[in-house]
Design an enzyme around this catalytic site. Sequence first.
Site, PDB file in Angstrom:
ATOM      1  CG  ASP A 259       1.523  -2.876  10.468  1.00 54.13           C
ATOM      2  OD1 ASP A 259       2.409  -2.269   9.726  1.00 54.13           O
ATOM      3  OD2 ASP A 259       0.975  -3.837   9.928  1.00 54.13           O
TER       4      ASP A 259
ATOM      5  NE  ARG B  30      -2.172  -4.692  -0.896  1.00 53.77           N
ATOM      6  CZ  ARG B  30      -1.769  -3.765   0.306  1.00 53.77           C
ATOM      7  NH1 ARG B  30      -0.567  -4.326   0.769  1.00 53.77           N
ATOM      8  NH2 ARG B  30      -2.356  -2.766   0.686  1.00 53.77           N
TER       9      ARG B  30
ATOM     10  CB  THR C 249       2.830   0.687   5.899  1.00 56.08           C
ATOM     11  OG1 THR C 249       1.388   0.509   6.616  1.00 56.08           O
ATOM     12  CG2 THR C 249       4.011   0.583   7.198  1.00 56.08           C
TER      13      THR C 249
ATOM     14  N   GLY D  45     -10.868  12.766  20.963  1.00 57.59           N
ATOM     15  CA  GLY D  45     -11.784  12.607  21.909  1.00 57.59           C
ATOM     16  C   GLY D  45     -12.731  11.754  21.764  1.00 57.59           C
TER      17      GLY D  45
ATOM     18  CD  GLU E 178     -17.721  10.446  23.345  1.00 54.97           C
ATOM     19  OE1 GLU E 178     -17.383  10.494  21.846  1.00 54.97           O
ATOM     20  OE2 GLU E 178     -17.252  11.419  23.954  1.00 54.97           O
TER      21      GLU E 178
ATOM     22  CG  ASP F 154      -1.515  -0.604   8.286  1.00 56.86           C
ATOM     23  OD1 ASP F 154      -2.465   0.473   8.060  1.00 56.86           O
ATOM     24  OD2 ASP F 154      -1.843  -1.675   7.520  1.00 56.86           O
TER      25      ASP F 154
ATOM     26  NE  ARG G 281      13.856  17.000  -2.681  1.00 59.01           N
ATOM     27  CZ  ARG G 281      14.503  17.287  -1.472  1.00 59.01           C
ATOM     28  NH1 ARG G 281      14.402  16.697  -0.515  1.00 59.01           N
ATOM     29  NH2 ARG G 281      15.023  18.595  -1.675  1.00 59.01           N
TER      30      ARG G 281
ATOM     31  NE  ARG H  92      -3.041   2.803   0.287  1.00 62.80           N
ATOM     32  CZ  ARG H  92      -3.375   1.731   0.268  1.00 62.80           C
ATOM     33  NH1 ARG H  92      -4.004   0.943   1.065  1.00 62.80           N
ATOM     34  NH2 ARG H  92      -3.522   1.318  -1.034  1.00 62.80           N
TER      35      ARG H  92
ATOM     36  N   GLY I  80       0.857  -1.324  -0.037  1.00 69.47           N
ATOM     37  CA  GLY I  80      -0.012   0.049   0.089  1.00 69.47           C
ATOM     38  C   GLY I  80       0.845   1.112   0.021  1.00 69.47           C
TER      39      GLY I  80
ATOM     40  NE  ARG J 253      -4.507  -6.108   5.269  1.00 68.01           N
ATOM     41  CZ  ARG J 253      -4.286  -5.876   3.997  1.00 68.01           C
ATOM     42  NH1 ARG J 253      -4.929  -6.133   3.018  1.00 68.01           N
ATOM     43  NH2 ARG J 253      -2.879  -5.418   3.667  1.00 68.01           N
TER      44      ARG J 253
ATOM     45  CG  ASP K 293       3.198  -6.391   7.222  1.00 68.47           C
ATOM     46  OD1 ASP K 293       2.968  -5.948   6.175  1.00 68.47           O
ATOM     47  OD2 ASP K 293       2.475  -7.282   7.982  1.00 68.47           O
TER      48      ASP K 293
HETATM   49  O1  F6P Z   1      -1.483  -0.038   3.424  1.00 67.68           O
HETATM   50  C1  F6P Z   1      -2.035  -0.700   4.701  1.00 67.68           C
HETATM   51  C2  F6P Z   1      -3.628  -0.559   4.162  1.00 67.68           C
HETATM   52  O2  F6P Z   1      -4.038   0.573   3.734  1.00 67.68           O
HETATM   53  C3  F6P Z   1      -4.231  -1.226   5.387  1.00 67.68           C
HETATM   54  O3  F6P Z   1      -4.536  -0.187   6.470  1.00 67.68           O
HETATM   55  C4  F6P Z   1      -5.383  -1.768   4.772  1.00 67.68           C
HETATM   56  O4  F6P Z   1      -6.228  -2.630   5.319  1.00 67.68           O
HETATM   57  C5  F6P Z   1      -4.854  -1.901   3.296  1.00 67.68           C
HETATM   58  O5  F6P Z   1      -3.765  -1.378   3.168  1.00 67.68           O
HETATM   59  C6  F6P Z   1      -5.730  -1.767   2.113  1.00 67.68           C
HETATM   60  O6  F6P Z   1      -5.105  -2.324   0.964  1.00 67.68           O
HETATM   61  P1  F6P Z   1      -5.700  -2.146  -0.484  1.00 67.68           P
HETATM   62  O7  F6P Z   1      -5.631  -0.851  -0.711  1.00 67.68           O
HETATM   63  O8  F6P Z   1      -4.830  -2.991  -1.239  1.00 67.68           O
HETATM   64  O9  F6P Z   1      -7.257  -2.466  -0.380  1.00 67.68           O
END
Ligand code: F6P
Length: 325
Positions: free
Chosen positions: A132, A74, A128, A188, A190, A130, A23, A258, A13, A174, A105
Amino acid sequence: MSIKTIGLLTSGGDSPGMNACIRAVVRTAISKGVTVKGVKYGYQGLIDNNIGDLSSKDVSNIIQRGGTILKTSRSKEFPTKEGMQKALNNLKKAEIDAVIAIGGDGTFRGANEFSAFSGIPFIGIPGTIDNDLAGTDYTIGFDTAVNTALDAIDKIRDTADSHDRLFFIEVMGRDAGYIALYSGLAGGAEALVIPETPTDINQLIETLRCGWAREKSSKIVVVAEGDDAGGANEIAIKVKEQFSEIETRVSILGHMQRGGKPTTIDRLNATRMGYAAINALLAGKQNVMVGIVNNQVLYTPLANAVKLQPDIDNELLEMVRVLSA
Ligand code: F6P
Protein backbone atom coordinates in the site's frame (compact mmCIF):
# COMPACT_ATOMS: atom_id res chain seq x y z
CA MET A 1 27.87 15.44 3.27
CA SER A 2 30.15 12.41 3.24
CA ILE A 3 28.56 9.17 4.41
CA LYS A 4 30.96 6.92 6.31
CA THR A 5 28.61 5.00 8.59
CA ILE A 6 24.97 4.12 8.12
CA GLY A 7 22.34 2.70 10.45
CA LEU A 8 20.05 -0.01 9.11
CA LEU A 9 16.73 -0.98 10.66
CA THR A 10 13.49 -2.80 9.95
CA SER A 11 10.30 -1.40 11.45
CA GLY A 12 6.55 -2.15 11.61
CA GLY A 13 5.17 -5.51 10.51
CA ASP A 14 7.87 -7.83 9.19
CA SER A 15 7.67 -9.14 5.64
CA PRO A 16 9.36 -11.98 3.75
CA GLY A 17 12.35 -10.63 1.84
CA MET A 18 13.47 -8.16 4.50
CA ASN A 19 16.49 -10.38 5.18
CA ALA A 20 17.43 -10.46 1.49
CA CYS A 21 17.28 -6.67 1.55
CA ILE A 22 19.42 -6.41 4.70
CA ARG A 23 22.02 -8.62 2.99
CA ALA A 24 22.03 -6.42 -0.11
CA VAL A 25 22.36 -3.18 1.88
CA VAL A 26 25.19 -4.50 4.06
CA ARG A 27 27.24 -6.01 1.26
CA THR A 28 26.75 -3.07 -1.13
CA ALA A 29 27.73 -0.62 1.60
CA ILE A 30 30.84 -2.59 2.54
CA SER A 31 31.86 -2.78 -1.12
CA LYS A 32 31.82 1.05 -1.17
CA GLY A 33 33.80 1.41 2.05
CA VAL A 34 30.75 2.34 4.16
CA THR A 35 30.36 0.85 7.66
CA VAL A 36 26.93 -0.56 8.57
CA LYS A 37 25.47 -0.59 12.05
CA GLY A 38 22.38 -2.70 12.60
CA VAL A 39 19.67 -1.27 14.83
CA LYS A 40 17.59 -3.97 16.52
CA TYR A 41 13.79 -3.62 16.99
CA GLY A 42 13.38 -0.69 14.62
CA TYR A 43 13.02 2.81 16.03
CA GLN A 44 12.75 1.43 19.56
CA GLY A 45 16.31 0.15 19.15
CA LEU A 46 17.49 3.69 18.40
CA ILE A 47 15.95 4.85 21.68
CA ASP A 48 17.34 1.88 23.65
CA ASN A 49 20.77 2.07 21.98
CA ASN A 50 20.38 -1.47 20.63
CA ILE A 51 22.97 -0.84 17.93
CA GLY A 52 25.83 -3.06 16.74
CA ASP A 53 28.19 -3.57 13.79
CA LEU A 54 26.98 -5.64 10.83
CA SER A 55 29.60 -7.49 8.81
CA SER A 56 29.37 -9.28 5.52
CA LYS A 57 29.46 -12.58 7.38
CA ASP A 58 26.56 -11.52 9.64
CA VAL A 59 24.28 -11.53 6.62
CA SER A 60 25.31 -14.85 5.14
CA ASN A 61 22.69 -17.60 4.90
CA ILE A 62 19.74 -15.23 5.38
CA ILE A 63 18.62 -14.52 1.80
CA GLN A 64 16.14 -17.42 1.94
CA ARG A 65 14.76 -16.72 5.42
CA GLY A 66 11.48 -14.99 6.28
CA GLY A 67 11.26 -12.51 9.16
CA THR A 68 14.03 -10.05 9.90
CA ILE A 69 17.33 -10.76 11.66
CA LEU A 70 17.24 -7.16 12.88
CA LYS A 71 13.90 -7.78 14.63
CA THR A 72 11.16 -5.19 14.47
CA SER A 73 8.59 -3.34 16.54
CA ARG A 74 5.99 -0.60 16.40
CA SER A 75 7.49 1.95 18.79
CA LYS A 76 5.06 4.17 20.71
CA GLU A 77 7.89 6.21 22.24
CA PHE A 78 9.64 7.18 19.00
CA PRO A 79 7.15 9.80 17.79
CA THR A 80 7.49 11.73 21.07
CA LYS A 81 10.02 14.55 21.44
CA GLU A 82 11.79 12.72 24.27
CA GLY A 83 11.95 9.54 22.19
CA MET A 84 13.40 11.36 19.20
CA GLN A 85 15.98 13.14 21.37
CA LYS A 86 17.16 9.82 22.86
CA ALA A 87 17.35 8.32 19.36
CA LEU A 88 19.38 11.28 18.11
CA ASN A 89 21.82 11.07 21.05
CA ASN A 90 22.41 7.37 20.34
CA LEU A 91 22.85 7.95 16.61
CA LYS A 92 25.47 10.60 17.36
CA LYS A 93 27.24 8.32 19.84
CA ALA A 94 27.41 5.60 17.17
CA GLU A 95 28.62 8.19 14.61
CA ILE A 96 25.85 7.24 12.21
CA ASP A 97 25.56 9.69 9.29
CA ALA A 98 22.37 8.37 7.68
CA VAL A 99 19.71 5.70 8.22
CA ILE A 100 18.17 3.16 5.87
CA ALA A 101 14.73 2.10 7.10
CA ILE A 102 12.92 -0.92 5.67
CA GLY A 103 9.20 -0.86 6.42
CA GLY A 104 5.78 0.47 5.52
CA ASP A 105 3.83 3.70 5.85
CA GLY A 106 4.30 4.04 9.63
CA THR A 107 8.04 3.59 9.20
CA PHE A 108 8.25 6.32 6.56
CA ARG A 109 6.12 8.75 8.55
CA GLY A 110 8.50 8.20 11.47
CA ALA A 111 11.52 8.71 9.18
CA ASN A 112 10.16 11.99 7.86
CA GLU A 113 9.35 13.40 11.28
CA PHE A 114 12.65 12.31 12.75
CA SER A 115 14.65 13.63 9.83
CA ALA A 116 12.97 17.04 10.19
CA PHE A 117 13.77 16.97 13.91
CA SER A 118 17.37 15.76 13.66
CA GLY A 119 18.66 16.57 10.19
CA ILE A 120 19.73 12.92 9.78
CA PRO A 121 19.08 11.81 6.19
CA PHE A 122 16.94 8.71 5.58
CA ILE A 123 16.40 6.35 2.68
CA GLY A 124 13.24 4.23 2.85
CA ILE A 125 12.84 0.77 1.35
CA PRO A 126 9.25 -0.52 1.04
CA GLY A 127 8.90 -3.66 3.13
CA THR A 128 5.31 -4.62 3.95
CA ILE A 129 3.02 -7.41 2.83
CA ASP A 130 0.24 -4.86 2.25
CA ASN A 131 1.60 -3.30 -0.98
CA ASP A 132 0.00 0.00 0.00
CA LEU A 133 2.73 2.52 -0.88
CA ALA A 134 2.88 4.81 -3.86
CA GLY A 135 6.11 4.89 -5.88
CA THR A 136 6.63 1.17 -6.29
CA ASP A 137 4.72 -1.53 -8.14
CA TYR A 138 5.45 -4.05 -5.39
CA THR A 139 6.56 -3.83 -1.80
CA ILE A 140 8.92 -6.47 -0.41
CA GLY A 141 6.89 -9.37 1.00
CA PHE A 142 3.70 -8.82 -0.97
CA ASP A 143 4.38 -11.53 -3.54
CA THR A 144 5.19 -14.12 -0.87
CA ALA A 145 2.09 -13.20 1.15
CA VAL A 146 -0.13 -13.48 -1.92
CA ASN A 147 1.32 -16.89 -2.72
CA THR A 148 0.72 -18.04 0.86
CA ALA A 149 -2.88 -16.84 0.68
CA LEU A 150 -3.35 -18.45 -2.71
CA ASP A 151 -2.05 -21.79 -1.50
CA ALA A 152 -4.57 -21.65 1.36
CA ILE A 153 -7.41 -20.67 -0.99
CA ASP A 154 -6.63 -23.64 -3.26
CA LYS A 155 -6.69 -26.02 -0.29
CA ILE A 156 -9.89 -24.58 1.12
CA ARG A 157 -11.51 -24.84 -2.30
CA ASP A 158 -11.01 -28.63 -2.19
CA THR A 159 -13.03 -28.99 0.98
CA ALA A 160 -15.53 -26.27 -0.05
CA ASP A 161 -16.20 -28.25 -3.20
CA SER A 162 -16.59 -31.60 -1.40
CA HIS A 163 -19.20 -30.19 0.99
CA ASP A 164 -20.86 -27.66 -1.31
CA ARG A 165 -20.03 -24.95 1.21
CA LEU A 166 -19.53 -21.24 0.95
CA PHE A 167 -16.24 -20.11 2.51
CA PHE A 168 -15.30 -16.64 3.67
CA ILE A 169 -11.52 -16.48 3.70
CA GLU A 170 -10.03 -13.51 5.52
CA VAL A 171 -6.64 -12.28 4.39
CA MET A 172 -4.45 -9.51 5.86
CA GLY A 173 -4.65 -5.86 4.91
CA ARG A 174 -5.85 -3.45 7.55
CA ASP A 175 -6.31 -0.58 5.12
CA ALA A 176 -5.49 -2.27 1.83
CA GLY A 177 -7.14 -4.88 -0.35
CA TYR A 178 -4.17 -5.87 -2.51
CA ILE A 179 -3.59 -9.32 -0.99
CA ALA A 180 -7.34 -10.00 -1.31
CA LEU A 181 -7.46 -8.73 -4.89
CA TYR A 182 -4.45 -10.65 -6.18
CA SER A 183 -5.08 -13.91 -4.30
CA GLY A 184 -8.81 -13.73 -5.03
CA LEU A 185 -8.32 -13.20 -8.74
CA ALA A 186 -5.62 -15.87 -9.01
CA GLY A 187 -7.64 -18.23 -6.82
CA GLY A 188 -10.87 -17.88 -8.79
CA ALA A 189 -12.89 -16.32 -5.96
CA GLU A 190 -16.60 -15.75 -6.54
CA ALA A 191 -16.38 -12.35 -4.86
CA LEU A 192 -14.03 -9.99 -3.07
CA VAL A 193 -14.63 -7.69 -0.17
CA ILE A 194 -11.97 -4.98 0.16
CA PRO A 195 -11.62 -1.66 2.01
CA GLU A 196 -11.05 0.41 -1.15
CA THR A 197 -14.63 -0.09 -2.36
CA PRO A 198 -17.84 0.23 -0.31
CA THR A 199 -19.33 -3.17 0.46
CA ASP A 200 -22.98 -3.80 -0.38
CA ILE A 201 -24.04 -6.96 1.45
CA ASN A 202 -27.24 -7.27 -0.60
CA GLN A 203 -25.24 -7.14 -3.81
CA LEU A 204 -22.84 -9.75 -2.44
CA ILE A 205 -25.75 -12.04 -1.56
CA GLU A 206 -27.20 -11.52 -5.05
CA THR A 207 -23.89 -12.60 -6.62
CA LEU A 208 -23.70 -15.64 -4.37
CA ARG A 209 -27.33 -16.57 -5.07
CA CYS A 210 -26.61 -16.50 -8.81
CA GLY A 211 -23.74 -18.98 -8.30
CA TRP A 212 -26.00 -21.14 -6.12
CA ALA A 213 -28.70 -21.14 -8.81
CA ARG A 214 -26.14 -22.37 -11.32
CA GLU A 215 -25.13 -25.12 -8.88
CA LYS A 216 -21.56 -23.95 -8.53
CA SER A 217 -20.00 -26.45 -6.18
CA SER A 218 -17.31 -24.38 -4.49
CA LYS A 219 -17.87 -20.84 -3.43
CA ILE A 220 -15.12 -18.63 -2.09
CA VAL A 221 -15.37 -15.04 -0.93
CA VAL A 222 -12.03 -13.41 -0.09
CA VAL A 223 -12.35 -10.74 2.59
CA ALA A 224 -9.64 -8.19 3.41
CA GLU A 225 -9.50 -7.84 7.21
CA GLY A 226 -10.02 -4.08 7.09
CA ASP A 227 -13.26 -4.01 5.10
CA ASP A 228 -15.90 -1.45 6.07
CA ALA A 229 -18.54 -4.19 6.46
CA GLY A 230 -16.35 -6.04 9.00
CA GLY A 231 -14.10 -9.07 8.96
CA ALA A 232 -14.97 -12.49 7.54
CA ASN A 233 -16.90 -13.56 10.68
CA GLU A 234 -19.18 -10.52 10.62
CA ILE A 235 -19.76 -10.70 6.89
CA ALA A 236 -20.54 -14.42 7.08
CA ILE A 237 -23.18 -13.73 9.75
CA LYS A 238 -24.76 -10.95 7.67
CA VAL A 239 -24.88 -13.17 4.59
CA LYS A 240 -26.26 -16.16 6.49
CA GLU A 241 -29.10 -14.01 7.94
CA GLN A 242 -30.54 -13.55 4.46
CA PHE A 243 -29.25 -16.68 2.74
CA SER A 244 -29.88 -19.40 5.29
CA GLU A 245 -30.08 -22.27 2.76
CA ILE A 246 -26.35 -22.18 2.23
CA GLU A 247 -23.85 -23.77 4.57
CA THR A 248 -21.03 -21.36 5.43
CA ARG A 249 -17.63 -21.56 7.04
CA VAL A 250 -15.02 -18.93 7.88
CA SER A 251 -11.26 -19.28 7.63
CA ILE A 252 -8.96 -16.52 8.91
CA LEU A 253 -5.44 -16.89 7.52
CA GLY A 254 -3.80 -14.37 9.86
CA HIS A 255 -0.09 -14.07 10.49
CA MET A 256 0.94 -17.10 8.46
CA GLN A 257 0.86 -14.58 5.59
CA ARG A 258 3.72 -12.65 7.17
CA GLY A 259 6.16 -15.56 7.37
CA GLY A 260 7.88 -18.09 5.16
CA LYS A 261 10.57 -18.28 2.54
CA PRO A 262 10.47 -15.22 0.26
CA THR A 263 9.57 -15.91 -3.36
CA THR A 264 12.01 -15.25 -6.20
CA ILE A 265 10.26 -11.95 -6.99
CA ASP A 266 10.53 -10.75 -3.40
CA ARG A 267 14.21 -11.71 -3.17
CA LEU A 268 15.00 -9.97 -6.45
CA ASN A 269 13.10 -6.80 -5.57
CA ALA A 270 14.64 -6.77 -2.09
CA THR A 271 18.13 -7.18 -3.53
CA ARG A 272 17.68 -4.52 -6.18
CA MET A 273 16.19 -2.04 -3.73
CA GLY A 274 18.88 -2.65 -1.08
CA TYR A 275 21.62 -2.11 -3.65
CA ALA A 276 19.91 1.01 -5.01
CA ALA A 277 19.43 2.46 -1.50
CA ILE A 278 23.19 2.63 -0.87
CA ASN A 279 23.90 4.08 -4.30
CA ALA A 280 21.17 6.69 -3.76
CA LEU A 281 22.60 7.72 -0.41
CA LEU A 282 26.12 8.02 -1.81
CA ALA A 283 24.76 10.08 -4.71
CA GLY A 284 23.36 12.56 -2.19
CA LYS A 285 19.67 11.55 -2.22
CA GLN A 286 17.80 12.10 1.04
CA ASN A 287 14.39 11.24 2.44
CA VAL A 288 13.24 9.28 -0.55
CA MET A 289 11.83 5.79 -0.88
CA VAL A 290 13.45 3.44 -3.36
CA GLY A 291 10.84 1.78 -5.57
CA ILE A 292 10.60 -0.28 -8.71
CA VAL A 293 8.07 0.88 -11.29
CA ASN A 294 7.83 -0.81 -14.69
CA ASN A 295 11.01 -2.69 -13.81
CA GLN A 296 12.98 0.55 -13.31
CA VAL A 297 14.33 1.76 -9.99
CA LEU A 298 12.95 5.14 -9.03
CA TYR A 299 12.86 7.41 -6.00
CA THR A 300 9.79 9.00 -4.42
CA PRO A 301 9.87 11.53 -1.55
CA LEU A 302 8.93 9.64 1.62
CA ALA A 303 6.06 12.06 2.22
CA ASN A 304 4.51 11.18 -1.15
CA ALA A 305 5.03 7.44 -0.78
CA VAL A 306 2.72 7.43 2.24
CA LYS A 307 0.29 10.12 1.13
CA LEU A 308 -0.57 8.94 -2.32
CA GLN A 309 -2.34 5.65 -1.87
CA PRO A 310 -2.00 3.72 -5.12
CA ASP A 311 -5.37 3.16 -6.79
CA ILE A 312 -6.90 -0.28 -6.89
CA ASP A 313 -7.08 -1.42 -10.49
CA ASN A 314 -10.82 -1.43 -11.25
CA GLU A 315 -10.32 -3.65 -14.25
CA LEU A 316 -8.98 -6.41 -12.00
CA LEU A 317 -12.08 -6.06 -9.83
CA GLU A 318 -14.27 -6.27 -12.90
CA MET A 319 -12.42 -9.43 -13.95
CA VAL A 320 -13.35 -11.11 -10.67
CA ARG A 321 -17.01 -10.30 -11.39
CA VAL A 322 -16.91 -11.49 -15.01
CA LEU A 323 -14.88 -14.62 -14.42
CA SER A 324 -16.84 -15.89 -11.42
CA ALA A 325 -19.85 -16.46 -13.71
O1 F6P B 1 2.29 -5.36 8.25
C1 F6P B 1 1.03 -5.15 7.76
C2 F6P B 1 0.06 -6.00 8.53
O2 F6P B 1 0.37 -7.36 8.38
C3 F6P B 1 -1.37 -5.73 8.17
O3 F6P B 1 -1.78 -6.43 7.02
C4 F6P B 1 -2.06 -6.16 9.42
O4 F6P B 1 -3.30 -5.51 9.55
C5 F6P B 1 -1.12 -5.73 10.50
O5 F6P B 1 0.15 -5.72 9.91
C6 F6P B 1 -1.11 -6.61 11.72
O6 F6P B 1 -0.20 -6.09 12.64
P1 F6P B 1 0.24 -6.82 13.97
O7 F6P B 1 1.10 -7.99 13.59
O8 F6P B 1 1.01 -5.79 14.70
O9 F6P B 1 -1.00 -7.27 14.64
